[in-house]
Design an enzyme around this catalytic site. Structure first.
Site, mmCIF file in Angstrom:
data_model
loop_
_atom_site.group_PDB
_atom_site.id
_atom_site.type_symbol
_atom_site.label_atom_id
_atom_site.label_comp_id
_atom_site.label_asym_id
_atom_site.label_seq_id
_atom_site.Cartn_x
_atom_site.Cartn_y
_atom_site.Cartn_z
ATOM 1 N N SER A 8 -1.120 0.566 12.856
ATOM 2 C CA SER A 8 -1.155 2.017 12.637
ATOM 3 C C SER A 8 -2.340 2.386 11.757
ATOM 4 O O SER A 8 -3.029 1.528 11.208
ATOM 5 C CB SER A 8 0.149 2.488 11.973
ATOM 6 O OG SER A 8 0.171 2.112 10.607
ATOM 7 N N SER A 33 -2.298 4.041 8.846
ATOM 8 C CA SER A 33 -1.919 4.434 7.483
ATOM 9 C C SER A 33 -2.859 3.901 6.406
ATOM 10 O O SER A 33 -2.883 4.417 5.294
ATOM 11 C CB SER A 33 -0.489 3.976 7.179
ATOM 12 O OG SER A 33 -0.426 2.565 7.054
ATOM 13 N N LYS A 68 0.564 -1.893 2.723
ATOM 14 C CA LYS A 68 0.179 -0.725 1.924
ATOM 15 C C LYS A 68 -0.561 -1.231 0.677
ATOM 16 O O LYS A 68 -0.643 -2.430 0.414
ATOM 17 C CB LYS A 68 1.407 0.080 1.474
ATOM 18 C CG LYS A 68 2.334 0.535 2.583
ATOM 19 C CD LYS A 68 1.739 1.609 3.468
ATOM 20 C CE LYS A 68 2.715 2.039 4.562
ATOM 21 N NZ LYS A 68 2.109 2.971 5.530
#
Length: 262
Positions: A67, A69, A124
């Site tokens: 993704s 992100s 993250k």
């Protein structure tokens, strides 16, 4: 699919075949007799599977970024390597830490098991450490009352969607990293989940303020307005940590991306 579990099963099966051949069947075979096919293949695969299992479980593991992100640090389609031992040695499959080495630091790009579904791996950036008071209000980050310095740089063009995001260099650790904001995206956090230790967070129209519980971490994506992260689903427990991402080893769309990142 739990690849680590599948690899462990293959290792145990091939090890059993190898051991049975060495200690039982080999002694019973006539001199010069050919090994049965299942012994030949099973025993020969054992050292290969063992090497892959040790490498992947304790040293380095490959992942693919699914993704956007973490744009602009990591792009969709990046194949990355994750250091499996820098945060401690863990038992495969169970992910139980048996040797403590280091702890995640602010600014690290970390792979972890998604708290809402531990079968999924997420990536993250570590923003808040245990005990930190993290505030993300009006799209600016403050930790323990101190604003995190940001420097605005040229806008980032998303080539696949042909639009621009505001781009900044943010300094969480010793090195700065780039992060994005979308001008039209609201500052408030839409529909946060009822996660464990939810009482440690307060939400309003400007954003969120959270105190990170002991043994847990607050993480965010670098593509701030296009990342579901700790602002939405809460903290990452220490036992969910997989490792520290550190190297792009392949991107079929852009071979120039190969190399370390932070």
């Amino acid at each position: 699919m739990n690849f680590a579990l599948i690899l462990l099963i293959l290792l145990l099966v091939s090890a059993a075949v190898w051991a049975a051949d060495v200690f039982v069947f080999r002694k019973r075979r006539a001199v010069g007799a050919k090994e049965p096919w299942w012994v030949e293949y099973g025993a020969s695969f054992f050292p290969v599977i063992l090497a892959v299992f040790v490498l992947r479980s304790f040293i380095v593991e490959p992942f693919k970024i699914p993704s956007g992100s973490m744009i602009p640090t990591l792009l969709v389609g990046d194949f990355i390597l994750v250091n499996k031992y820098t945060y401690g040695i863990r038992l495969p499959v169970a992910n139980l830490k048996i040797i403590d080495i280091n702890s995640p630091q602010r600014g690290d790009v970390m792979v972890f098991r998604y708290p809402e579904d531990p079968s999924l791996d997420y990536i993250k950036r570590v923003v808040g450490l245990p005990g930190d008071k993290v505030a993300y209000r009006n799209k600016r980050l403050t930790i323990n009352g101190l604003p995190i310095a940001v420097e605005e740089v040229e806008d980032y063009l998303h080539p696949e969607r042909l639009y621009y995001s505001e781009q900044f260099v943010e300094k969480l650790g010793e090195e700065g990293h780039r992060m994005l904001n979308d001008r039209d995206a609201p500052a408030y956090i839409s529909h946060p989940a009822q996660f464990p230790n939810r009482e440690n967070c307060s939400y309003n129209s400007a954003g969120v303020i959270c105190t990170v519980p002991p043994g847990e971490y607050f993480v965010m994506g670098d593509n701030r307005d296009n990342s579901r992260d700790s602002r939405f689903w809460g903290f990452v427990p220490e036992e969910n940590i997989v490792g520290k991402a550190f190297f792009i080893w392949l991107n079929f769309s852009d071979f120039k991306r190969i190399g370390p990142f932070g």
